[in-house]
Design a protein around this motif. Structure first.
Motif, PDB file in Angstrom:
ATOM      1  N   ASP A 188      56.221 -42.901 125.114  1.00  9.65           N
ATOM      2  CA  ASP A 188      55.505 -43.760 124.172  1.00  9.65           C
ATOM      3  C   ASP A 188      54.595 -42.978 123.231  1.00  9.65           C
ATOM      4  O   ASP A 188      53.834 -43.562 122.483  1.00  9.65           O
ATOM      5  N   VAL A 189      54.653 -41.648 123.291  1.00  7.59           N
ATOM      6  CA  VAL A 189      53.927 -40.840 122.303  1.00  7.59           C
ATOM      7  C   VAL A 189      54.957 -40.001 121.560  1.00  7.59           C
ATOM      8  O   VAL A 189      56.032 -39.729 122.085  1.00  7.59           O
ATOM      9  N   ASP A 190      54.628 -39.601 120.345  1.00  4.96           N
ATOM     10  CA  ASP A 190      55.659 -38.947 119.548  1.00  4.96           C
ATOM     11  C   ASP A 190      55.677 -37.435 119.712  1.00  4.96           C
ATOM     12  O   ASP A 190      56.179 -36.712 118.866  1.00  4.96           O
ATOM     13  N   GLY A 191      55.118 -36.942 120.820  1.00  5.44           N
ATOM     14  CA  GLY A 191      55.181 -35.517 121.076  1.00  5.44           C
ATOM     15  C   GLY A 191      54.006 -35.069 121.925  1.00  5.44           C
ATOM     16  O   GLY A 191      53.242 -35.888 122.435  1.00  5.44           O
ATOM     17  N   VAL A 192      53.898 -33.755 122.058  1.00  5.07           N
ATOM     18  CA  VAL A 192      52.790 -33.166 122.802  1.00  5.07           C
ATOM     19  C   VAL A 192      51.712 -32.824 121.783  1.00  5.07           C
ATOM     20  O   VAL A 192      52.004 -32.232 120.742  1.00  5.07           O
ATOM     21  N   TYR A 193      50.498 -33.182 122.071  1.00  3.47           N
ATOM     22  CA  TYR A 193      49.388 -32.975 121.145  1.00  3.47           C
ATOM     23  C   TYR A 193      48.482 -31.833 121.589  1.00  3.47           C
ATOM     24  O   TYR A 193      48.468 -31.465 122.763  1.00  3.47           O
ATOM     25  N   THR A 194      47.731 -31.306 120.624  1.00  6.17           N
ATOM     26  CA  THR A 194      46.784 -30.227 120.925  1.00  6.17           C
ATOM     27  C   THR A 194      45.749 -30.661 121.949  1.00  6.17           C
ATOM     28  O   THR A 194      45.216 -29.840 122.681  1.00  6.17           O
ATOM     29  N   THR A 195      45.457 -31.955 121.963  1.00 10.62           N
ATOM     30  CA  THR A 195      44.679 -32.531 123.057  1.00 10.62           C
ATOM     31  C   THR A 195      44.895 -34.033 123.002  1.00 10.62           C
ATOM     32  O   THR A 195      45.667 -34.525 122.175  1.00 10.62           O
ATOM     33  N   ASP A 196      44.226 -34.782 123.877  1.00  9.61           N
ATOM     34  CA  ASP A 196      44.409 -36.230 123.923  1.00  9.61           C
ATOM     35  C   ASP A 196      43.878 -36.881 122.633  1.00  9.61           C
ATOM     36  O   ASP A 196      42.673 -36.866 122.380  1.00  9.61           O
ATOM     37  N   PRO A 197      44.754 -37.479 121.816  1.00  9.26           N
ATOM     38  CA  PRO A 197      44.311 -38.062 120.536  1.00  9.26           C
ATOM     39  C   PRO A 197      43.330 -39.226 120.714  1.00  9.26           C
ATOM     40  O   PRO A 197      42.617 -39.559 119.784  1.00  9.26           O
ATOM     41  N   ARG A 198      43.268 -39.797 121.917  1.00  8.80           N
ATOM     42  CA  ARG A 198      42.303 -40.876 122.131  1.00  8.80           C
ATOM     43  C   ARG A 198      40.879 -40.334 122.189  1.00  8.80           C
ATOM     44  O   ARG A 198      39.913 -41.023 121.929  1.00  8.80           O
ATOM     45  N   LEU A 251      59.936 -36.994 122.591  1.00  5.17           N
ATOM     46  CA  LEU A 251      60.093 -37.857 121.424  1.00  5.17           C
ATOM     47  C   LEU A 251      59.591 -39.255 121.747  1.00  5.17           C
ATOM     48  O   LEU A 251      59.490 -39.622 122.905  1.00  5.17           O
ATOM     49  N   SER A 252      59.362 -40.047 120.702  1.00  4.89           N
ATOM     50  CA  SER A 252      58.948 -41.427 120.928  1.00  4.89           C
ATOM     51  C   SER A 252      60.127 -42.375 120.790  1.00  4.89           C
ATOM     52  O   SER A 252      60.867 -42.315 119.808  1.00  4.89           O
ATOM     53  N   SER A 253      60.265 -43.286 121.764  1.00  2.69           N
ATOM     54  CA  SER A 253      61.317 -44.302 121.653  1.00  2.69           C
ATOM     55  C   SER A 253      60.838 -45.440 120.756  1.00  2.69           C
ATOM     56  O   SER A 253      61.595 -46.343 120.431  1.00  2.69           O
ATOM     57  N   PHE A 254      59.570 -45.395 120.366  1.00  2.00           N
ATOM     58  CA  PHE A 254      58.996 -46.490 119.575  1.00  2.00           C
ATOM     59  C   PHE A 254      59.230 -46.302 118.077  1.00  2.00           C
ATOM     60  O   PHE A 254      58.893 -47.170 117.277  1.00  2.00           O
ATOM     61  N   VAL A 255      59.783 -45.169 117.695  1.00  2.00           N
ATOM     62  CA  VAL A 255      60.201 -44.969 116.304  1.00  2.00           C
ATOM     63  C   VAL A 255      61.523 -45.732 116.143  1.00  2.00           C
ATOM     64  O   VAL A 255      62.359 -45.721 117.049  1.00  2.00           O
ATOM     65  N   ALA A 256      61.698 -46.400 115.019  1.00  2.00           N
ATOM     66  CA  ALA A 256      62.926 -47.177 114.817  1.00  2.00           C
ATOM     67  C   ALA A 256      64.144 -46.279 115.016  1.00  2.00           C
ATOM     68  O   ALA A 256      64.249 -45.218 114.403  1.00  2.00           O
ATOM     69  N   PRO A 257      65.064 -46.686 115.904  1.00  2.00           N
ATOM     70  CA  PRO A 257      66.206 -45.830 116.248  1.00  2.00           C
ATOM     71  C   PRO A 257      66.997 -45.364 115.028  1.00  2.00           C
ATOM     72  O   PRO A 257      67.434 -44.213 114.974  1.00  2.00           O
ATOM     73  N   GLU A 258      67.166 -46.244 114.061  1.00  2.00           N
ATOM     74  CA  GLU A 258      67.990 -45.886 112.902  1.00  2.00           C
ATOM     75  C   GLU A 258      67.234 -44.968 111.936  1.00  2.00           C
ATOM     76  O   GLU A 258      67.838 -44.353 111.059  1.00  2.00           O
ATOM     77  N   ALA A 259      65.923 -44.866 112.105  1.00  2.00           N
ATOM     78  CA  ALA A 259      65.139 -44.001 111.214  1.00  2.00           C
ATOM     79  C   ALA A 259      65.168 -42.546 111.678  1.00  2.00           C
ATOM     80  O   ALA A 259      64.685 -41.654 110.991  1.00  2.00           O
ATOM     81  N   THR A 284      58.164 -32.868 119.913  1.00  2.00           N
ATOM     82  CA  THR A 284      57.739 -31.511 120.278  1.00  2.00           C
ATOM     83  C   THR A 284      58.889 -30.854 121.017  1.00  2.00           C
ATOM     84  O   THR A 284      59.466 -31.457 121.926  1.00  2.00           O
ATOM     85  N   ILE A 285      59.223 -29.643 120.638  1.00  2.00           N
ATOM     86  CA  ILE A 285      60.267 -28.905 121.336  1.00  2.00           C
ATOM     87  C   ILE A 285      59.602 -27.940 122.314  1.00  2.00           C
ATOM     88  O   ILE A 285      58.767 -27.132 121.914  1.00  2.00           O
TER      89      ILE A 285
END
Ligand code: ASP
Ligand code: MG
Length: 442
Positions: free
Chosen positions: A197-207, A252-260, A274-275
């Motif tokens: 549910d997040v679009d990758g690994v972040y430098t730290t917790d975005p919250r 990867l995030s599954s919440f991004v529109a699949p066709e996008a 994030t790779i």
């Protein structure tokens, strides 16, 4: 910790040419929030369809619908607090079975060939450690044949079979990530895509730090530290496995529109997610790539133990026997030089057991008193660049001092520095360190 062996037993190799386009073998893993209900499963299946339509061969690994495993665990505990580990596994493994079946049905309704597979059907062979089993082998031949025939294999994460007693075994909470990487290794996949549910690994917790940035790439080593230091994106064991087999893994995030999203292609990865990859693949390596924090730490201080050889062994021996992992250790010296205080940390959940063990070893250790607090947080600075850069620790301590943050314990490895601090200062510390090392997004 030794990584688990997995033998790749599929015929393997991809890159066959169909109409001039190289086909890839892709493992797609979807976590609990991505398959939370049938609507979300439909969304996941559109991600799968995108890959199949592009000519990729796809194996899907699914978790239980979010909350399902917690519910199953709660029922087990309600039935009996002291329960048989094999029956625990029989129960908690069922969540994934439901998701796999539903996913196969929805894929079929979209006109794709699909079949669900449970751990025992493949089989995914594990050891006997029920509740925290390790995968020993995956017999990938049948699945691989099905993929080659154009069928999508939907595999239950989190579970396998212990062959000696012929019993279902589960891999520990969050274990579907490990199932996915292990399956990718067994199928000789070109990539293991972990959808969450997040679009990758972040430098730290975005919250905590809104200026946190997505890392386009992170090395296996760094990801391993991040996973074990509190970043909950991937199960630690899955990263160990990816590192051992050099399996390129994307978050990867599954919440991004699949066709996008672009389908996976062998000739290049889109700049999404994030790779997790080899250090050498990362061109612009920062000295520090991320700041992690872990709240589930507890600090224990043993007061006034004799300062002589053998005492540490008498303290930590019984803890090791009780299977309690000790993390940071500090030993002080008292002015008379005869006695010392010893401070160390354990997982907060282990605090009651730790105190029990220390109590029963009181006579052999010989101490005055024990103090404990779970109101502490471990903040860590991680980066492979630290190997070749001096002064990272000094900067860190200086920055914390300037904010009036007291350091209770320190531990380091080649690529990370961790400090234990009082819980109320955690956010301030993470924010300060994030900007100190230039990680804030403009
Ligand atoms: N369903 C299992 C759990 O909640 C495994 C997973 O989701 O990875 O721990
Ligand atoms: Mg997970």
């Amino acid at each position: 910790m030794a990584a688990q062996p997995v033998c790749a037993s599929g015929p393997g190799g991809s890159g066959e040419l169909a109409a001039g386009v190289a086909m890839a073998v892709v493992v797609m893993k979807f976590g609990g929030t991505s398959v939370a209900n049938v609507e979300r499963i439909r969304n996941v299946c559109r991600h799968v369809k995108r890959e199949v339509d592009a000519g990729n061969k796809v194996a899907v690994v699914v978790s239980a619908m979010s909350g399902a495993t917690n519910q199953l665990v709660a029922w087990v505990r309600e039935a009996s607090l002291l329960h048989d580990a094999r029956e625990y596994d029989a129960i908690v493994a069922s969540g994934e079975q439901v998701t796999a079946g539903l996913t196969a049905i929805v894929l079929q309704s979209m006109g794709l060939q699909a079949r669900s597979w449970q751990g025992w059907q493949i089989p995914v062979i594990t050891d006997k450690a029920h509740g925290a089993a390790r995968i020993l082998d995956i017999k990938g031949e049948t699945l691989r044949e099905r993929l080659d025939q154009g069928e999508v294999a939907v595999v239950t994460g989190f579970q396998g079979i212990e062959p000696e007693r012929n019993r279902i075994a589960t891999l520990g909470r969050g274990g579907s990530d490990t199932s996915a990487v292990a399956l990718a290794v067994a199928l000789k996949a070109d990539v293991c895509d972990i959808y969450t549910d997040v679009d990758g690994v972040y430098t730290t917790d975005p919250r905590i730090v809104p200026k946190a940035q997505r890392l386009p790439k992170v090395s296996y080593e760094e990801m391993l530290e991040m996973a074990s230091l509190g970043s909950k994106v991937l199960q630690t064991r899955s990263v160990e496995l990816a590192m051992l087999y050099r399996m390129r893994t994307r978050v990867l995030s599954s919440f991004v529109a699949p066709e996008a999203m672009q389908p996976f292609r062998l000739d290049g990865l889109e700049d999404i997610g994030t790779i997790v990859c080899d250090e050498d693949e990362i061109v612009e390596q920062q000295v520090v790539s991320g700041i992690a924090y872990a709240k589930d730490e507890a600090k224990i201080t043993i007061l006034k133990v004799a300062d002589k050889p053998g005492i540490a062994a008498r303290v930590f021996g019984p803890l090791a026997e009780a299977n309690i992992n000790v993390d940071m250790i500090v030993q002080n010296i008292t002015p008379d030089g005869k006695f010392t205080d010893m401070t160390f940390t354990v997982q907060a959940a282990e605090l009651p057991r730790t105190l029990e063990v220390l109590k029963s070893a009181k006579e052999s250790i010989g101490y005055n008193d024990v103090m404990a607090s779970a109101d502490v947080v471990k903040v860590s600075v991680i980066g492979v660049g630290m190997r070749s850069h001096a002064g990272v620790a000094a900067q860190m301590f200086q920055a914390l001092a300037s904010k009036g943050i007291n350091i209770l314990a320190i531990s380091t490895s080649e690529i990370k520095i961790s400090v234990l601090i009082e819980a109320p200062y955690a956010e301030l510390a993470v924010r300060s360190l994030h900007s100190l090392y230039g990680l804030d997004k403009d």
